[in-house]
Enzyme design. Structure first.
Site, PDB file in Angstrom:
ATOM      1  NE  ARG A 162     -69.122  49.289 -15.986  1.00  0.00           N
ATOM      2  CZ  ARG A 162     -68.801  50.448 -16.112  1.00  0.00           C
ATOM      3  NH1 ARG A 162     -67.455  50.602 -16.175  1.00  0.00           N
ATOM      4  NH2 ARG A 162     -69.335  51.469 -16.562  1.00  0.00           N
ATOM      5  CB  SER A 237     -74.943  50.377 -18.132  1.00  0.00           C
ATOM      6  OG  SER A 237     -74.423  51.427 -18.288  1.00  0.00           O
ATOM      7  CD  GLU A 333     -72.469  47.253 -16.092  1.00  0.00           C
ATOM      8  OE1 GLU A 333     -72.341  47.215 -14.724  1.00  0.00           O
ATOM      9  OE2 GLU A 333     -72.781  47.955 -16.792  1.00  0.00           O
TER      10      GLU A 333
END
Ligand code: EPU
Length: 337
Positions: A162, A237, A333
């Site tokens: 990520r 998420s 995130e």
């Protein structure tokens, strides 16, 4: 191309948060993008793609540029591979389906991820054992200061979990305008190693899965666990899965032997944040219109009229509960604006 004032961003962020942009413009070509950047050199700018990975906690006191460049095409091919290009504003899932319809392999595990093609490299999106970096060749990006187009190859993007250069040194300096992927035309590398996929294929009695079968299995899993932003505001998420040192992990494991984990290197362990949050008692928790999703605790949801501040407060409460119980810090995130 018109610049609008005091523009509501509710429809432009998948959390469905009401926040206003001081100014807003949608651009449909690189020429338009160049003009907007040139004519507004001294304005503060905010770049908006699919709005699927951000939490708006305040109005945006800037010129919001919505990158809406459309188009997808085959650049070249040989017997084994095909190079496809998507413009930044193409919807990611539709782009994936377009590749699968032509039996091009590589993106099928990433079906149904919300967002646009242009934002996929920023956080190296991934799901079910595959990440964008596995098929990524390069992307073109316009430098905001000079309006020059620069090509970033895979190495230059410095992809991680990520992560990419676009979240680090290059942050706020470039606008990705198109992305190229190298996909297989034959000998597809079907990847069903992620437990949920093989279980889903078994359920559907598929023994030799095609790209379409894998995509359908991923779609079924995602639909069963992850809320559809059109029905329930969310950003996928909300947290990253924390990676901690083996020493730290072993200390926690001693106290909680049932803890789930994946070894990422001989010295590092990844712990599923969804599991930590569920065990901390927060799965399905709701406070006003802000909540933790009932089927996947990693996802925070907006039941209707939650403010960004309320979602942020809930995320902090969840972080604290997890830390207090497990001494593991979980990081957001999504980009909190
Ligand atoms: N788990 C729980 N409770 C939960 C959620 C998960 O116990 O509420 C456990 C599961 O049982 C499983 C483990 O945690 O053992 C992992 O769960 P899952 O397979 O659902 O994946 P994840 O680690 O929670 C990541 C990605 C997702 C991606 C899935 C599948 C991150 C931050 N998230 O979630 O990506 O779809 O794997 O590959 O890495 C996104 O980034 O927006 C996203 C949805």
């Amino acid at each position: 191309m018109t610049i609008q004032n005091n523009f509501s961003l509710k429809k432009y962020n998948t959390f469905g948060i009401e926040a206003k942009a001081r100014q807003f413009v949608a651009v449909h070509s690189t020429a338009e993008l160049k003009t907007v950047l040139q004519e507004n050199q001294h304005e503060k700018k905010f770049i908006l793609g699919g709005g699927s990975n951000m939490l708006l906690t305040q109005n945006i006191d800037a010129l919001v540029i919505h990158v809406d460049l459309k188009g997808k095409k085959i650049l070249k091919e040989d017997e084994d591979f095909v190079w496809v290009e998507g413009q930044a504003g193409e919807n990611w899932h539709e782009f994936v389906l377009w590749t699968i319809a032509q039996d091009f392999g590589g993106l099928e595990n990433m079906s149904l991820i919300p967002g646009n093609v242009g934002t996929t490299p920023v956080q190296n999106i991934g799901a079910y054992g595959t990440e964008i970096k596995d098929t990524f060749v390069s992307c073109e990006a316009m430098q905001i200061a000079t309006q020059e187009i620069k090509v970033f190859n895979k190495e230059a993007c410095r992809f991680g979990y990520r992560e990419s250069i676009f979240k680090q040194e290059a942050k706020d300096q470039y606008i990705i305008t198109s992305v190229v992927f190298k996909l297989t035309k034959r000998n597809h590398k079907i990847n069903i190693s992620y437990g949920d996929i093989s279980k889903e294929l078994e359920k559907q009695h598929v023994s030799i899965p095609s790209l379409k079968d894998v995509s359908n299995a991923v779609i079924a899993i995602r639909q069963s666990k992850l809320p559809d932003p059109k029905e329930l505001g969310n950003s996928g998420s909300f947290f990253k899965n924390p990676v901690i040192s083996k020493t730290h992990f072993e200390a926690v494991q001693q106290q909680f032997p049932e803890i789930k984990f994946f070894e990422v290197s001989p010295t590092e362990i990844k712990v599923p944040a969804g599991w930590l949050i569920e065990q901390a008692g927060y799965k399905g928790f709701r406070k006003g219109d802000a909540g933790v999703h009932k089927n996947q605790a990693l996802v925070l949801v907006n039941y209707g009229n939650a403010t960004g501040q309320e979602i942020l407060a809930l995320s902090k409460e969840v972080q604290k509960a997890v830390f207090d119980k497990y001494t593991i810090a979980i990081e957001a995130e999504v980009n909190v604006i």
